[in-house]
Design an enzyme around this catalytic site. Sequence first.
Site, short mmCIF file in Angstrom:
data_model
loop_
_atom_site.label_atom_id
_atom_site.label_comp_id
_atom_site.label_asym_id
_atom_site.label_seq_id
_atom_site.Cartn_x
_atom_site.Cartn_y
_atom_site.Cartn_z
N ASN A 211 0.84 -1.20 0.00
CA ASN A 211 0.00 0.00 0.00
C ASN A 211 0.87 1.25 0.00
OD1 ASN A 211 0.60 0.74 2.85
ND2 ASN A 211 -0.36 -1.26 3.20
N ASP A 280 -4.49 -6.10 4.97
CA ASP A 280 -5.56 -6.87 5.59
C ASP A 280 -5.57 -8.32 5.11
OD1 ASP A 280 -6.48 -4.79 7.13
OD2 ASP A 280 -7.72 -3.97 5.51
N LYS A 290 8.07 -17.79 -10.14
CA LYS A 290 7.41 -16.66 -10.78
C LYS A 290 6.21 -17.16 -11.60
CE LYS A 290 8.15 -12.84 -13.89
NZ LYS A 290 8.98 -12.33 -14.96
N PRO A 306 -3.82 -11.54 10.52
CA PRO A 306 -4.27 -11.26 11.89
C PRO A 306 -4.22 -9.76 12.15
CG PRO A 306 -2.03 -12.16 11.88
CD PRO A 306 -2.53 -12.22 10.48
N ASP A 307 -5.09 -9.27 13.01
CA ASP A 307 -5.06 -7.86 13.38
C ASP A 307 -4.09 -7.70 14.56
OD1 ASP A 307 -5.66 -5.29 14.56
OD2 ASP A 307 -7.43 -5.26 13.27
N ILE A 308 -2.94 -7.09 14.27
CA ILE A 308 -1.87 -6.99 15.29
C ILE A 308 -2.35 -6.14 16.46
CG2 ILE A 308 0.53 -6.29 15.68
CD1 ILE A 308 0.94 -6.62 12.61
N PHE A 324 -4.23 3.78 14.84
CA PHE A 324 -4.47 4.80 13.83
C PHE A 324 -5.67 4.37 12.99
CE2 PHE A 324 -1.30 8.19 13.18
CZ PHE A 324 -0.57 7.98 14.32
N LYS A 338 -13.85 2.02 15.62
CA LYS A 338 -12.65 1.15 15.65
C LYS A 338 -12.03 1.15 17.05
CE LYS A 338 -10.72 1.32 11.70
NZ LYS A 338 -10.00 1.78 10.52
N LYS A 342 -11.76 -2.39 18.93
CA LYS A 342 -10.44 -2.96 19.17
C LYS A 342 -9.98 -2.74 20.61
CE LYS A 342 -8.83 -2.51 14.37
NZ LYS A 342 -7.64 -2.68 13.52
O1 C5P Z 1 -8.99 -1.83 11.00
P1 C5P Z 1 -7.93 -0.96 10.42
O2 C5P Z 1 -6.93 -1.72 9.59
O3 C5P Z 1 -8.42 0.25 9.69
O4 C5P Z 1 -7.15 -0.40 11.72
C1 C5P Z 1 -6.04 0.43 11.61
C2 C5P Z 1 -5.19 0.29 12.83
O5 C5P Z 1 -4.98 -1.07 13.12
C3 C5P Z 1 -3.81 0.87 12.63
O6 C5P Z 1 -3.35 1.33 13.89
C4 C5P Z 1 -3.00 -0.32 12.16
O7 C5P Z 1 -1.62 -0.18 12.45
C5 C5P Z 1 -3.63 -1.45 12.93
N1 C5P Z 1 -3.64 -2.75 12.26
C6 C5P Z 1 -2.88 -3.80 12.75
N2 C5P Z 1 -2.94 -5.03 12.15
C7 C5P Z 1 -3.71 -5.24 11.09
C8 C5P Z 1 -4.50 -4.19 10.57
C9 C5P Z 1 -4.44 -2.97 11.18
O8 C5P Z 1 -2.14 -3.59 13.72
N3 C5P Z 1 -3.71 -6.41 10.51
#
Ligand code: C5P
Length: 402
Positions: A211, A280, A290, A306-308, A324, A338, A342
């Site tokens: 991105n 995501d 390749k 996974p959402d860190i 953020f 959010k 979270k």
């Molecule tokens: O849900 P969203 O991706 O918009 O949330 C953004 C926040 O979550 C940011 O602080 C980003 O660093 C964190 N994030 C994360 N792991 C992910 C997706 C987002 O830590 N897989």
Amino acid sequence: MQTLTQRRILLGITGGIAAYKSADLVRRLKEWGADVQVVMTPAATQFVTPLTYQALSGRVVRLDLLDANAEAGMGHIELARWAELVLIAPASANFIARLAHGLANDLLSALCLASDRPLAIAPAMNQQMWLNPATQANCQTLRQRGVWQWGPGSGEQACGEVGEGRMLEPLQLRELIVDFFTQACPLAGLRVLISAGPTREAIDPVRFISNRSSGQMGFAIATAAAAAGAQVCMVSGPVPLATPAGVERIDVESALQMYEAVLQRAAHTDIFIATAAVADYRAATASPQKIKKTQETFTLALERNPDILATVAALENRPFTVGFAAETERVLEYADDKRRRKNLDMIAANQVGAPDRGFESSNNALHVLWEGGEQALPLADKITLGRQLVALIAQRYRARQY
Ligand code: C5P
């Protein structure tokens, strides 16, 4: 008591009788653990010998701008960067005038001009010299530029007159230095973990999904957190940015690698700031070779990363957690949603998609939300915003402690 442990103080001594008090100041600062580097102007050496300060500070006193030997060690620019605080004590009327006019014809004045570190002066001079409009105007100029002015005190002077112009006593100066560090270093002693930059999700050995994140916001926050006294560890996706001074950097590529690096450290950190733009989704299977363009259409199966941030916020022993939210519309509404979902202590929302801010820009504007409060941080360069956000995080973190 070691309140100034390892604080790097550059003590500039200029030509005035109060230079003898600065010998005691060096002792008092060392007593509380500070690392003191003395720099003297030529006039100062007429009052007290460099050897006195050398013996008290344990460091060779620097005197000369054009001393090739000394410059071969720590040059004057490095010295300027080494210091966390530059204090001129005593600051003579002459030196204050030179500072106000940006002269750089000796080591100490050159150093001050080359330094972006906080600068404080402790004026010391005869009361008429102090009251002279020239001196007053010079001090005002310096204060307007953000120079801290400590003193002078008033009382009996070395010349026999009575009035304002005495240098503050060493113990008073030490108190002011401690206050300065407490104010300027609101994260002293805390461990801060930051995720920064984009992630790259491999499709095959040459292609990836990523991105537009430049990493600048995360790096600015890391810089500001280190300057605020924190021990900073930054887990960064691939960005071509220099590591900020004093920051431990762990380079990763994918979201899964970032997840592991962050989770390994999250339980041992006080504050976690997630600035990374984590992908995501990743390719369900990354091809080991390749991929050839043999098919007319090509479908890539993706699976969720996974959402860190959410994982860290759900830890039993969770740090103070800041996220953020980069949004293109209904920024505050989505960000607050959010924050709740979270379980974050704070969220910094920003609008993306506008050309003058956000991704790939050096500027940004944030709106910070927490339970029961909010603050807008208007459009500014990311360095400034990083400092403002760190100050706000420190405030909220401390408020939560009590
Ligand atoms: O849900 P969203 O991706 O918009 O949330 C953004 C926040 O979550 C940011 O602080 C980003 O660093 C964190 N994030 C994360 N792991 C992910 C997706 C987002 O830590 N897989």
